[in-house]
Each structure stands twice: as C-alpha cells, then as structure tokens.
Scaffold this active site. Structure first.
Site, PDB file in Angstrom:
ATOM      1  N   MET A   1       0.853  -1.192   0.000  1.00 14.26           N
ATOM      2  CA  MET A   1       0.000   0.000   0.000  1.00 14.26           C
ATOM      3  C   MET A   1       0.887   1.239   0.000  1.00 14.26           C
ATOM      4  O   MET A   1       0.442   2.324   0.366  1.00 14.26           O
ATOM      5  CB  MET A   1      -0.935  -0.025   1.204  1.00 14.26           C
ATOM      6  CG  MET A   1      -1.853  -1.248   1.184  1.00 14.26           C
ATOM      7  SD  MET A   1      -3.385  -1.041   2.090  1.00 14.26           S
ATOM      8  CE  MET A   1      -2.793  -0.729   3.731  1.00 14.26           C
ATOM      9  N   GLY A   2       2.144   1.079  -0.393  1.00 20.57           N
ATOM     10  CA  GLY A   2       3.063   2.215  -0.437  1.00 20.57           C
ATOM     11  C   GLY A   2       3.560   2.590   0.950  1.00 20.57           C
ATOM     12  O   GLY A   2       3.539   1.756   1.864  1.00 20.57           O
ATOM     13  N   ALA A   3       4.005   3.856   1.094  1.00 20.84           N
ATOM     14  CA  ALA A   3       4.655   4.314   2.336  1.00 20.84           C
ATOM     15  C   ALA A   3       5.774   3.334   2.687  1.00 20.84           C
ATOM     16  O   ALA A   3       5.852   2.819   3.818  1.00 20.84           O
ATOM     17  CB  ALA A   3       3.637   4.456   3.471  1.00 20.84           C
TER      18      ALA A   3
ATOM     19  N   HIS B   1       9.485  -3.164   3.669  1.00 22.28           N
ATOM     20  CA  HIS B   1       9.033  -3.417   2.288  1.00 22.28           C
ATOM     21  C   HIS B   1      10.239  -3.691   1.391  1.00 22.28           C
ATOM     22  O   HIS B   1      10.179  -4.555   0.508  1.00 22.28           O
ATOM     23  CB  HIS B   1       8.303  -2.197   1.717  1.00 22.28           C
ATOM     24  CG  HIS B   1       7.018  -1.862   2.396  1.00 22.28           C
ATOM     25  ND1 HIS B   1       6.885  -0.803   3.251  1.00 22.28           N
ATOM     26  CD2 HIS B   1       5.794  -2.446   2.324  1.00 22.28           C
ATOM     27  CE1 HIS B   1       5.636  -0.734   3.694  1.00 22.28           C
ATOM     28  NE2 HIS B   1       4.955  -1.722   3.142  1.00 22.28           N
TER      29      HIS B   1
ATOM     30  N   GLN C   1     -10.316  -2.989   2.424  1.00 24.46           N
ATOM     31  CA  GLN C   1      -9.800  -3.617   3.640  1.00 24.46           C
ATOM     32  C   GLN C   1      -9.782  -2.657   4.836  1.00 24.46           C
ATOM     33  O   GLN C   1      -9.302  -3.013   5.900  1.00 24.46           O
ATOM     34  CB  GLN C   1      -8.418  -4.228   3.404  1.00 24.46           C
ATOM     35  CG  GLN C   1      -7.302  -3.224   3.148  1.00 24.46           C
ATOM     36  CD  GLN C   1      -6.011  -3.914   2.728  1.00 24.46           C
ATOM     37  OE1 GLN C   1      -5.890  -4.378   1.596  1.00 24.46           O
ATOM     38  NE2 GLN C   1      -5.043  -4.000   3.615  1.00 24.46           N
TER      39      GLN C   1
ATOM     40  N   GLY D   1       5.103 -10.173   3.994  1.00 21.85           N
ATOM     41  CA  GLY D   1       5.868 -10.100   5.241  1.00 21.85           C
ATOM     42  C   GLY D   1       5.211 -10.906   6.353  1.00 21.85           C
ATOM     43  O   GLY D   1       3.982 -10.956   6.459  1.00 21.85           O
ATOM     44  N   GLU D   2       6.043 -11.511   7.201  1.00 19.25           N
ATOM     45  CA  GLU D   2       5.517 -12.226   8.374  1.00 19.25           C
ATOM     46  C   GLU D   2       4.967 -11.239   9.407  1.00 19.25           C
ATOM     47  O   GLU D   2       4.271 -11.635  10.326  1.00 19.25           O
ATOM     48  CB  GLU D   2       6.632 -13.062   9.017  1.00 19.25           C
ATOM     49  CG  GLU D   2       6.960 -14.311   8.222  1.00 19.25           C
ATOM     50  CD  GLU D   2       7.957 -15.202   8.928  1.00 19.25           C
ATOM     51  OE1 GLU D   2       8.649 -14.725   9.845  1.00 19.25           O
ATOM     52  OE2 GLU D   2       8.054 -16.377   8.541  1.00 19.25           O
TER      53      GLU D   2
ATOM     54  N   GLN E   1      -2.523 -12.240   7.852  1.00 20.49           N
ATOM     55  CA  GLN E   1      -2.705 -11.969   6.411  1.00 20.49           C
ATOM     56  C   GLN E   1      -1.931 -12.989   5.570  1.00 20.49           C
ATOM     57  O   GLN E   1      -2.444 -13.507   4.573  1.00 20.49           O
ATOM     58  CB  GLN E   1      -2.206 -10.554   6.097  1.00 20.49           C
ATOM     59  CG  GLN E   1      -2.070 -10.266   4.608  1.00 20.49           C
ATOM     60  CD  GLN E   1      -1.728  -8.818   4.327  1.00 20.49           C
ATOM     61  OE1 GLN E   1      -2.594  -7.978   4.393  1.00 20.49           O
ATOM     62  NE2 GLN E   1      -0.484  -8.521   4.002  1.00 20.49           N
TER      63      GLN E   1
HETATM   64  O1  PAF Z   1      -0.039  -5.781   3.538  1.00 23.47           O
HETATM   65  C1  PAF Z   1      -0.474  -4.890   2.789  1.00 23.47           C
HETATM   66  O2  PAF Z   1       0.184  -3.885   2.529  1.00 23.47           O
HETATM   67  C2  PAF Z   1      -1.867  -5.035   2.175  1.00 23.47           C
HETATM   68  O3  PAF Z   1      -2.732  -5.670   3.052  1.00 23.47           O
HETATM   69  C3  PAF Z   1      -1.848  -5.747   0.811  1.00 23.47           C
HETATM   70  C4  PAF Z   1      -1.345  -7.175   0.931  1.00 23.47           C
HETATM   71  C5  PAF Z   1      -0.976  -4.974  -0.154  1.00 23.47           C
HETATM   72  C6  PAF Z   1      -3.266  -5.799   0.237  1.00 23.47           C
HETATM   73  O4  PAF Z   1      -3.796  -4.522   0.078  1.00 23.47           O
END
Ligand code: PAF
Length: 291
Positions: A42-44, A49, A73, A160-161, A166
């Site tokens: 989702m950037g940032a 990341h 979400q 990521g863990e 998720q």
């Molecule tokens: O983990 C995230 O950044 C988000 O939940 C994802 C997997 C990109 C889905 O929008």
C-alpha cells in the site's frame, strides 16, 4: 480489455497505471522467459518493504511492486483517508532497491462501477485475532490480492511475516483457489530496540514511540516462559497484564497453531506462533514471533 497506455517513468522505474499496461509489460517479460515476482503493497515504503523487494529479486528476474491503498480492507472508522501516500519517495526507494515496474492503479481501475464480487474467507481469516477487531478486513485483502494475482500473473509473490494472519489467509486462498503462484514469507524487520517496522509507526508520539518496543519485549518474555514450561494461559495472562500496566490498550495476546491459527490449550508438537495487537493512543500496533 482497455488499450495499453504509455507507461510513465520515475528514476528509471516504469509505472503502469492500468491493468492493460501492466499485462502488456509482463507479457513481454514472460515471452523472454523471465521469472516474475510481485510485491503487493500500500506504499509508504520502509526498510521492511524493501526487504520484501530484496527477497523477490533473489528469486525472480523481474520485480513488480504494486502500490494501492485498498479501500475494501479499511473499516469506515479506520485511516484510509489519512494513510500516508509518499508516491515519488516510494518510487525512488524501489528504484534504488533495483525494482523494475510499479503498478499504481487508482480505485476505479481496481473497483470499476458495478463491481460486486468479494471473496469470502474462512479458516485463518476467522481465527478471532485481527478479524475480531476488523471483521471485513481479510475479505478485502483476499479480494484485492486475488485481483493483483490475476492482473500481474506473477510466478511468486512476497508477503511479510509482520502481518502473519494476512500471510496465512493468502496462503490458504492460493491453495483453495488453485492460484499457480508461490508465496514467499519474509521475516519481520525491526528497529534496534525491537519495534517491528510499520508504516503506522509514524503516527506514534515521541512518548508512545519510547513505549512501543515493550510489545516485542513482552512477546519475547512470553516465549521464554513457554519454553521454560509455563502453562499457555498463565504466560499469556502475564503478557497481557504487563502491556496493560504499561499503558497499552490490549486487543489480544494469543498463542496459536502457526499454520491454522487455531487456539492451543497446551504445548504439543505443532509449531506455535505468538501474536498480539495493542493500542498506544490512536495507533494500533501488531506483532508476532515463532515460539
Ligand atoms: O499488507 C499490505 O500492505 C496489504 O494488506 C496488501 C497485501 C498490499 C493488500 O492490500
């Protein structure tokens, strides 16, 4: 299918704003027999990341980063509007990490008028952890991740863990819906004091930031207690009390089967994951570790 638009470029990284452009670029790579990795985000972007990008680059010839702050979400009470969106900085960081292509669609590209399909998730998505506090969150995550998988058709995708539930939801969905995509789990990156890297850490005040590492420290002590033979309910109760006494609003501290996320009454042979979520002021932090 809509016509492919000319991809824009920042710092040598191509940026596809629509699915047709993404597909056209990926198709050229595939024709050249390249192995393709997707890092959904989702950037940032922070170092966490970028470690996912590094994992992707080790396993693939081409790395695609998706940047999409996915509205489905977020609950109405959550930070969709204020979620940080430092787009140019993100692209530069991805370029410096050696990434190839950013897919940055707008909401209408992903959810066009009339969109009416949401994936219904069960199993680890209904484990009574994040889902208890964010009931529609994983349906939104699964739906957007499935769309990103279909749009990009990567060979593998890195998660990521840090967002452990998720990760398990995505792994389950890939098995259940027969996606031919390898899911790579990347370890959580931490600050020197143990705080897990998260885009939301920047919401913490200096006082809250000073307190935040206690979350990880508490998980580590709880793991030590379990390894020393403490009963699970006793170790968890003590972890919850330690956080509450330090001023955290504790949503949960749980010990779960590391694969299914089902509750565990006692320590057996199955791998255990300790997971927690707690609030400091307006910021909600999550963390988890293997036992
Ligand atoms: O983990 C995230 O950044 C988000 O939940 C994802 C997997 C990109 C889905 O929008």
């Amino acid at each position: 299918m809509t016509a492919r638009s000319v991809p824009s470029e920042i710092a040598g990284v191509a940026i596809a704003r629509d699915v047709a452009t993404l597909r056209a670029i990926v198709a050229e790579w595939r024709a050249a027999k390249a192995r393709i990795a997707l890092v959904p985000s989702m950037g940032a972007l922070h170092a966490g990341h970028l470690s996912l990008v590094a994992e992707a680059k080790e396993r693939a010839d081409r790395t695609v980063l998706s940047i999409f702050v996915n509205p489905t979400q977020f609950a109405p009470s959550e930070d969709l509007g204020s979620y940080p969106r430092p787009f140019a900085r993100d692209i530069e960081a991805f370029a410096a990490a050696g990434g190839d292509l950013v897919f940055a669609p707008d909401a209408a590209e992903i959810y066009p008028a009339g969109f009416a399909t949401i994936i219904s998730v069960g199993g680890p998505a209904k484990a009574g952890l994040e889902d208890k506090f964010r009931p529609d969150h994983f349906a939104g995550v699964a739906t957007v991740v499935a769309k990103l998988f279909n749009e990009c058709r990567p060979d593998l995708a890195v998660f990521g863990e840090k967002d452990y539930q998720q990760l398990k939801v995505v792994e389950r969905m890939v098995r259940d819906l027969d996606f031919c995509i390898g899911i790579v789990a990347a370890p959580t990156l931490r600050e020197k004091d143990g705080l897990a890297l998260s885009s939301r850490n920047e919401y913490l005040s200096p006082e809250e930031r000073a307190k935040a590492p206690l979350l990880y420290a508490t998980l580590v002590s709880c793991r030590a207690a379990l390894r020393d033979g403490a009963a699970i309910d006793v170790a968890l109760a003590s972890a919850r009390a330690r956080l509450a006494n330090a001023g955290f609003g504790v949503d949960y501290v749980e010990a779960r089967d590391a694969e299914t996320l089902a509750p565990m009454a006692e320590i057996g042979r199955a791998a255990i994951r300790l997971l927690c979520a707690a609030r400091l002021g307006k910021t909600r932090l999550i963390d988890n570790i293997a036992v």
